[in-house]
Design a protein around this motif. Structure first.
Motif, PDB file in Angstrom:
ATOM      1  N   ASN A 120       0.842  -1.196   0.000  1.00  0.00           N
ATOM      2  CA  ASN A 120       0.000   0.000   0.000  1.00  0.00           C
ATOM      3  C   ASN A 120       0.882   1.253   0.000  1.00  0.00           C
ATOM      4  O   ASN A 120       1.988   1.254   0.561  1.00  0.00           O
ATOM      5  N   THR A 121       0.413   2.282  -0.644  1.00  0.00           N
ATOM      6  CA  THR A 121       1.084   3.587  -0.623  1.00  0.00           C
ATOM      7  C   THR A 121       0.053   4.612  -0.206  1.00  0.00           C
ATOM      8  O   THR A 121      -1.170   4.360  -0.272  1.00  0.00           O
ATOM      9  N   GLN A 125       2.610  -9.176  16.908  1.00  0.00           N
ATOM     10  CA  GLN A 125       3.719  -9.285  15.950  1.00  0.00           C
ATOM     11  C   GLN A 125       3.190  -9.418  14.522  1.00  0.00           C
ATOM     12  O   GLN A 125       3.799  -8.902  13.578  1.00  0.00           O
ATOM     13  N   THR A 126       2.071 -10.123  14.361  1.00  0.00           N
ATOM     14  CA  THR A 126       1.474 -10.282  13.029  1.00  0.00           C
ATOM     15  C   THR A 126       1.092  -8.926  12.453  1.00  0.00           C
ATOM     16  O   THR A 126       1.269  -8.666  11.254  1.00  0.00           O
ATOM     17  N   ILE A 127       0.553  -8.062  13.313  1.00  0.00           N
ATOM     18  CA  ILE A 127       0.201  -6.707  12.866  1.00  0.00           C
ATOM     19  C   ILE A 127       1.447  -5.975  12.369  1.00  0.00           C
ATOM     20  O   ILE A 127       1.443  -5.362  11.286  1.00  0.00           O
ATOM     21  N   TYR A 128       2.513  -6.055  13.144  1.00  0.00           N
ATOM     22  CA  TYR A 128       3.764  -5.397  12.733  1.00  0.00           C
ATOM     23  C   TYR A 128       4.286  -5.992  11.424  1.00  0.00           C
ATOM     24  O   TYR A 128       4.771  -5.273  10.540  1.00  0.00           O
ATOM     25  N   GLN A 129       4.181  -7.338  11.296  1.00  0.00           N
ATOM     26  CA  GLN A 129       4.686  -8.000  10.089  1.00  0.00           C
ATOM     27  C   GLN A 129       3.878  -7.578   8.860  1.00  0.00           C
ATOM     28  O   GLN A 129       4.436  -7.299   7.790  1.00  0.00           O
ATOM     29  N   LEU A 130       2.551  -7.530   8.981  1.00  0.00           N
ATOM     30  CA  LEU A 130       1.702  -7.123   7.851  1.00  0.00           C
ATOM     31  C   LEU A 130       1.921  -5.650   7.491  1.00  0.00           C
ATOM     32  O   LEU A 130       1.892  -5.276   6.314  1.00  0.00           O
ATOM     33  N   ALA A 131       2.151  -4.827   8.518  1.00  0.00           N
ATOM     34  CA  ALA A 131       2.422  -3.408   8.259  1.00  0.00           C
ATOM     35  C   ALA A 131       3.753  -3.241   7.536  1.00  0.00           C
ATOM     36  O   ALA A 131       3.892  -2.395   6.639  1.00  0.00           O
ATOM     37  N   LYS A 132       4.715  -4.048   7.903  1.00  0.00           N
ATOM     38  CA  LYS A 132       6.045  -3.956   7.275  1.00  0.00           C
ATOM     39  C   LYS A 132       6.024  -4.516   5.847  1.00  0.00           C
ATOM     40  O   LYS A 132       6.537  -3.900   4.914  1.00  0.00           O
ATOM     41  N   TYR A 184       3.357  -5.404   3.747  1.00  0.00           N
ATOM     42  CA  TYR A 184       2.368  -4.909   2.779  1.00  0.00           C
ATOM     43  C   TYR A 184       1.953  -3.464   3.046  1.00  0.00           C
ATOM     44  O   TYR A 184       1.160  -2.900   2.297  1.00  0.00           O
ATOM     45  N   GLN A 185       2.465  -2.914   4.131  1.00  0.00           N
ATOM     46  CA  GLN A 185       2.142  -1.547   4.550  1.00  0.00           C
ATOM     47  C   GLN A 185       0.632  -1.337   4.738  1.00  0.00           C
ATOM     48  O   GLN A 185       0.086  -0.260   4.464  1.00  0.00           O
ATOM     49  N   PHE A 186      -0.032  -2.428   5.220  1.00  0.00           N
ATOM     50  CA  PHE A 186      -1.405  -2.250   5.681  1.00  0.00           C
ATOM     51  C   PHE A 186      -1.360  -1.345   6.912  1.00  0.00           C
ATOM     52  O   PHE A 186      -0.427  -1.422   7.726  1.00  0.00           O
ATOM     53  N   SER A 187      -2.373  -0.501   7.074  1.00  0.00           N
ATOM     54  CA  SER A 187      -2.292   0.504   8.144  1.00  0.00           C
ATOM     55  C   SER A 187      -3.458   0.482   9.129  1.00  0.00           C
ATOM     56  O   SER A 187      -3.402   1.162  10.154  1.00  0.00           O
ATOM     57  N   LYS A 188      -4.487  -0.270   8.846  1.00  0.00           N
ATOM     58  CA  LYS A 188      -5.667  -0.238   9.710  1.00  0.00           C
ATOM     59  C   LYS A 188      -5.967  -1.634  10.281  1.00  0.00           C
ATOM     60  O   LYS A 188      -6.260  -2.580   9.534  1.00  0.00           O
ATOM     61  N   PHE A 189      -5.872  -1.705  11.617  1.00  0.00           N
ATOM     62  CA  PHE A 189      -6.098  -2.977  12.321  1.00  0.00           C
ATOM     63  C   PHE A 189      -7.047  -2.727  13.491  1.00  0.00           C
ATOM     64  O   PHE A 189      -6.882  -1.744  14.234  1.00  0.00           O
ATOM     65  N   ILE A 190      -8.023  -3.600  13.641  1.00  0.00           N
ATOM     66  CA  ILE A 190      -8.939  -3.511  14.791  1.00  0.00           C
ATOM     67  C   ILE A 190      -8.824  -4.817  15.579  1.00  0.00           C
ATOM     68  O   ILE A 190      -8.975  -5.909  15.021  1.00  0.00           O
ATOM     69  N   ILE A 191      -8.534  -4.691  16.853  1.00  0.00           N
ATOM     70  CA  ILE A 191      -8.507  -5.868  17.743  1.00  0.00           C
ATOM     71  C   ILE A 191      -9.788  -5.837  18.573  1.00  0.00           C
ATOM     72  O   ILE A 191     -10.039  -4.870  19.306  1.00  0.00           O
ATOM     73  N   VAL A 192     -10.590  -6.883  18.450  1.00  0.00           N
ATOM     74  CA  VAL A 192     -11.862  -6.985  19.178  1.00  0.00           C
ATOM     75  C   VAL A 192     -11.734  -8.074  20.238  1.00  0.00           C
ATOM     76  O   VAL A 192     -11.414  -9.226  19.926  1.00  0.00           O
ATOM     77  N   VAL A 193     -11.974  -7.699  21.490  1.00  0.00           N
ATOM     78  CA  VAL A 193     -11.839  -8.643  22.605  1.00  0.00           C
ATOM     79  C   VAL A 193     -13.180  -8.766  23.321  1.00  0.00           C
ATOM     80  O   VAL A 193     -14.025  -7.867  23.226  1.00  0.00           O
ATOM     81  N   PRO A 194     -13.409  -9.876  24.052  1.00  0.00           N
ATOM     82  CA  PRO A 194     -14.735 -10.088  24.664  1.00  0.00           C
ATOM     83  C   PRO A 194     -14.938  -9.427  26.020  1.00  0.00           C
ATOM     84  O   PRO A 194     -16.050  -9.412  26.525  1.00  0.00           O
ATOM     85  N   SER A 195     -13.880  -8.888  26.653  1.00  0.00           N
ATOM     86  CA  SER A 195     -14.063  -8.341  27.997  1.00  0.00           C
ATOM     87  C   SER A 195     -13.056  -7.235  28.280  1.00  0.00           C
ATOM     88  O   SER A 195     -12.028  -7.103  27.602  1.00  0.00           O
ATOM     89  N   GLN A 223      -8.181   8.651   9.929  1.00  0.00           N
ATOM     90  CA  GLN A 223      -7.550   9.605   9.024  1.00  0.00           C
ATOM     91  C   GLN A 223      -6.033   9.454   8.913  1.00  0.00           C
ATOM     92  O   GLN A 223      -5.453   9.910   7.930  1.00  0.00           O
ATOM     93  N   ASP A 224      -5.403   8.823   9.896  1.00  0.00           N
ATOM     94  CA  ASP A 224      -3.938   8.742   9.897  1.00  0.00           C
ATOM     95  C   ASP A 224      -3.458   7.717   8.879  1.00  0.00           C
ATOM     96  O   ASP A 224      -3.997   6.617   8.789  1.00  0.00           O
ATOM     97  N   ASN A 225      -2.401   8.060   8.154  1.00  0.00           N
ATOM     98  CA  ASN A 225      -1.849   7.158   7.143  1.00  0.00           C
ATOM     99  C   ASN A 225      -0.902   6.124   7.731  1.00  0.00           C
ATOM    100  O   ASN A 225      -0.614   5.117   7.103  1.00  0.00           O
ATOM    101  N   ASN A 226      -0.419   6.358   8.944  1.00  0.00           N
ATOM    102  CA  ASN A 226       0.521   5.429   9.580  1.00  0.00           C
ATOM    103  C   ASN A 226      -0.229   4.234  10.178  1.00  0.00           C
ATOM    104  O   ASN A 226      -1.425   4.312  10.451  1.00  0.00           O
TER     105      ASN A 226
END
Length: 908
Positions: free
Chosen positions: A28-29, A92-99, A101-112, A157-160
């Protein structure tokens, strides 16, 4: 102290499995990802390319498509045993995918909230290390409500690279800010924040999705996120989609990635007088046509002569009387009123006397006594481990799940009081010195989802921060808290590497799954420098293993392991096939009916008529004995009775999972194996069910009501003390003594005399009918055409079969008969039916005259009588006296195992 980061191979395998889903995707760019004012995740791959990648990963990791549940949907699963670093893996997977493929948007959903705070703590703990390792910066925003709205805008809105961490409940409810279209600040007219988030195609990570993410509301909300990919992380997936990586309990244990598990159970022994009831299972008819049943483990009176009680399984339904089902009077009043298994909670049975028991739990020891012993052994183990672990630089923590918040929060709460009492007792027993109340207060910490009863909110926040946010401080020797109390808030998701003991203080079956419960302390421990401490192997004694997690459940060891094994089977889809044992009919045997004919050449012969004239006479018996002598003999034996006191026994087992490969199945099975480690006991004052001793002692008719009173009054004081130890056991032993002494006197005192009545010859019917074989294929009739009064003999055993055949082919036999069922001798112990009547002939050497000899035979497996039951022996003794009373030339022999033995007696 700061926990050290470890780059472990198995974790890298899980990270790579997700990374490879997007192989071939362009990076991604800012230009390619910008769309209508937001920065989104963009994949240059078409769906079929992604699904091909998923198939390749499934194949690479050794799964079939069936096991992995391959499907063409952007939903993948990573399965990792609790305690193996699942949270760090997806960070770490988030960091690896960001590095990559430069994906920038991640949502972690937890039950509690507890899990949310744990993830937040882990991110803060390893943020600097991960930035250095991946050369990528990632920001993490925690959504906590209305005050987080500005933060959500920055996330969009953030690109990072950005992480939005939230609980599932945050966006399920329409009332929540994220779902409000009328929000004052929106990027697009008539769009809620959640609809705007859907525009950025986030990569959604679901932590423990089996807990809340499977409801219709949750699915609808998650679908609304329009995820580029949904990644599910759990040890216990309820539903699998495209399983890419699996780390099983067996693999985790064998690779020593988690602690060794042991179980210490608290159980009552010598408690036959208590109304012990263990609810093994609640059984619901899936069609709803039959009333529910419950399988109970209870004290049931055996059908043996001694009428001892033993634990047995009994199935009951509505209105069943447990005292009748068990033939045990201690359960009087236990009549089933209700059996139910509500959705989402433990099944239960309620009796009409008000007693209510839940599935998997025992009703016997009172609540306070059980909690007391569980706490005592938890504290003893904690102190012993603490002493050993401190030398390794490791702090020991223990987790206690309680039944009700009030039982700990209230100043006079039963658990708070018992903990204080048992800590003092255990501390003194361990160190031979006292411990202060201030120390006991300081070592306790607690977290409850709802703690309204805590008035000091500063204290509440401090405890909250310590347990949920400041894991490193909790692990430090400088922090005094060692025991953590919780209800269910810490039951799933939260863990701590230095939890070494977990106790469940609850009267009902825990709703927390065993694997989840164990998971709170499975992670390998860390020392004061934050380094993981590992054992060389787990084959050592538990006293020498560092990473040993001990569970102290509110149920038996067998029940705990059964539930744990069941969960492994369910979660890993590896349950073994049921094996039903059925008695099979022997090959080639057809069960039919045989018509048996009377052979009049024998029946009407003078020999048989003379024989029958002797045997046909009936007798009656009388009994003579001295009651005073009887009571004297009973008292002599009763004063020797010894009854052990009721005790609470704590047993310690190490348990592990063993892998079983079935060639017929592609999925391995896992079986739980227990290794006995030791035990300890303590006396306790049991609560016994009321017993009418006099009625119970006299009800079988061996002694009178008056004699029962005399015996109970005149037994020695020492024997009466034994009675108080356990009334039911004492009574059982005393009843056996009364019966044995009475029977001995009965046998000696029984006298038979002939009466006018007799068995008529007409009772021998011309024709009989019998099945040729029983259901097991065993012969029930044998041909006796030569010497039998009937052309077939109806038999009950192989010994009778062989005896009949030999008698039928022996030339010294005039005739013989297998006695019919109606030919019985009356005895004080019930009717007795002998086996065979035989007429032998023998010619004297000195003359040509033939003599006939009459025998009545009882056949058994051994001639010495060693395999006879006591009742059989008594009946045989009475039979001897019966034939003596007839005064006729009929020889009765019992027991006989072979026909040859009779021949030997004939010529002897």
């Amino acid at each position: 102290m700061k926990i050290k980061f470890e780059n472990l191979e198995y974790q890298q395998q899980a990270i790579s499995a997700v990374e490879e889903v997007f192989i071939g995707c362009k990076k991604n760019t800012p230009r390619s990802s910008f769309y209508e004012g937001v920065y989104r995740n963009v994949s240059s791959l078409i769906d079929d390319e992604i699904f091909t990648n998923i198939k390749n990963i499934i194949d690479k990791n050794g799964f079939t498509e069936a096991i992995a549940k391959f499907s063409k949907q952007k939903d993948i699963c990573i399965e990792m045993e609790t305690g193996t670093g699942k949270t760090l893996v997806y960070l770490q997977t988030i960091y690896q995918l960001a590095k990559t493929y430069q994906f920038s948007k991640f949502i972690i959903v937890v039950p509690s909230i507890a899990i949310r705070e744990g993830v937040k703590s882990s991110f803060a703990m390893f943020k600097t290390t991960l930035e250095s390792l991946y050369q990528t910066k990632v920001a993490c925003h925690t959504y906590v409500g209305k005050e987080s709205s500005n933060m959500v805008y920055r996330f969009i809105q953030d690109n990072n690279p950005q992480i939005l961490l939230m609980t599932l409940q945050s966006f399920i409810s329409d009332k929540n800010l994220l779902n409000r279209k009328e929000s004052e600040k929106t990027l697009f007219p008539n769009k809620s924040l959640l609809e705007t988030i859907a525009m950025i195609n986030p990569i959604v990570i679901l932590d423990e999705p089996q807990l809340k993410a499977s409801t219709d509301n949750a699915k609808e909300a998650l679908d609304g996120l329009n995820a580029l990919m949904t990644i599910r992380y759990s040890a216990t997936h309820k539903k699998i989609f495209n399983l890419l990586y699996r780390l099983t309990p067996y693999d985790s244990y064998n690779q020593r990635l988690v602690k060794k598990i042991s179980v210490l159970t608290v159980d009552a022994i010598n408690d036959q007088s208590s109304y012990r009831i263990e609810v093994e299972s609640i059984n619901i008819d899936p069609k709803g046509k039959k009333y529910p049943t419950a399988t109970l483990k209870v004290w049931k009176t055996k059908k043996s002569e001694d009428k001892e009680v033993a634990l047995a399984l009994v199935k009951v339904s509505k209105d069943d009387d447990l005292s009748e089902k068990t033939s045990n009077s201690i359960y009087k009043g236990f009549v089933v009123e209700t059996i139910s298994k509500p959705i989402g909670s433990a099944g239960f049975i309620q009796f009409k006397n008000g007693v209510k028991l839940h599935e998997g739990v025992r009703g016997d020891i009172n609540k306070e006594l059980r909690f007391e012993q569980q706490l005592y052994w938890l504290i003893i183990l904690h102190l012993r481990k603490k002493e050993r672990l401190q030398a390794k630089g490791v702090k020991c923590l223990s987790l206690i799940f309680i039944d009700k918040v009030a039982n700990y929060i209230a100043e006079d709460g039963i658990i708070k009081r018992l903990f204080r009492e048992q800590y003092k007792k255990a501390y003194f027993n361990q160190y031979q010195k006292e411990v202060s109340d201030a120390t006991i207060t300081a070592i306790q910490g607690s977290y409850f989802a709802k703690s309204d009863k805590i008035t000091n909110k500063d204290d509440l926040k401090a405890i909250y921060d310590l347990i949920l946010r400041d894991k490193e401080r909790l692990l430090s020797f400088e922090e005094p808290v060692e025991f953590i109390f919780s209800h269910t808030a810490l039951g799933v998701g939260w863990d701590n590497p230095n939890i070494f003991n977990i106790a469940t203080l609850n009267e009902t079956q825990s709703l927390i799954k065993k694997r989840q419960e164990i998971g709170r302390g499975l992670r390998l421990c860390v020392d004061q420098q934050g380094r993981r401490v590992r054992d060389g192997d787990y084959t050592q004694n538990l006293d020498t293993i560092i990473n040993n997690l001990t569970i102290i459940p509110n149920q038996s060891y067998e029940q705990f392991v059964k539930e744990y094994q069941s969960e492994l089977d369910e979660d890993l889809e590896s349950s073994s096939q049921e094996r039903i044992e059925i008695d099979q009919i022997k090959e080639g045997v057809v069960v039919g009916t045989c018509t048996i004919k009377r052979q009049d050449k024998h029946f009407e012969s003078s020999s048989f008529k003379a024989f029958w004239q002797r045997l046909a006479k009936k007798t009656k018996y009388s009994i003579f004995f001295d009651e005073e002598e009887l009571i004297k003999q009973i008292l002599e034996e009763a004063n020797k009775i010894e009854v052990p006191k009721p005790q609470i026994k704590a047993k310690h087992y190490g348990i592990s999972a063993q892998k079983v490969i079935d060639s017929a199945s592609e999925t391995p099975e896992y079986r739980m194996v227990g290794e006995y480690e030791g035990e300890g006991t303590v006396d306790y004052q049991a609560t016994f069910s009321p017993l009418d001793l006099i009625k119970e002692l006299s009800e079988e008719g061996f002694i009178s009501f008056k004699s029962a009173i005399t015996i109970l009054k005149e037994i020695d004081p020492q024997a009466k003390e034994q009675l108080l130890h356990n009334p039911h056991v004492f009574l059982t032993l005393l009843k056996k003594i009364v019966k044995d002494v009475a029977v001995q006197n009965l046998v000696r005192g029984v006298k038979y005399h002939a009466v006018e009545d007799s068995f008529a010859l007409e009772l021998f019917k011309p024709k009989l009918s019998s099945k040729t074989h029983n259901i097991k294929g065993e012969v029930m009739v044998v041909p006796t055409p030569n010497h039998g009064v009937y052309d077939h003999a109806i038999i009950d055993s192989e010994i009778e079969n062989q005896f009949s055949l030999e008698a039928d082919h022996d030339e010294s036999i005039v005739s013989f008969i297998k006695f019919p069922r109606w030919y019985v001798i009356d005895t004080p112990f019930g009717n007795y039916n002998p086996d065979f009547g035989l007429i032998f002939k023998r010619r004297a050497i000195s003359s040509s005259n033939e003599q006939e000899f009459y025998f009545v035979i009882e056949t058994k497996g051994k001639s010495d009588g060693s395999n006879l039951k006591e009742e059989e022996k008594r009946k045989i003794e009475c039979a001897k006296k019966h034939f003596e009373a007839l005064g006729l030339n009929v020889k009765y022999h019992a027991p006989i195992s072979k026909f040859k033995e009779v021949k030997d007696k004939l010529h002897g």
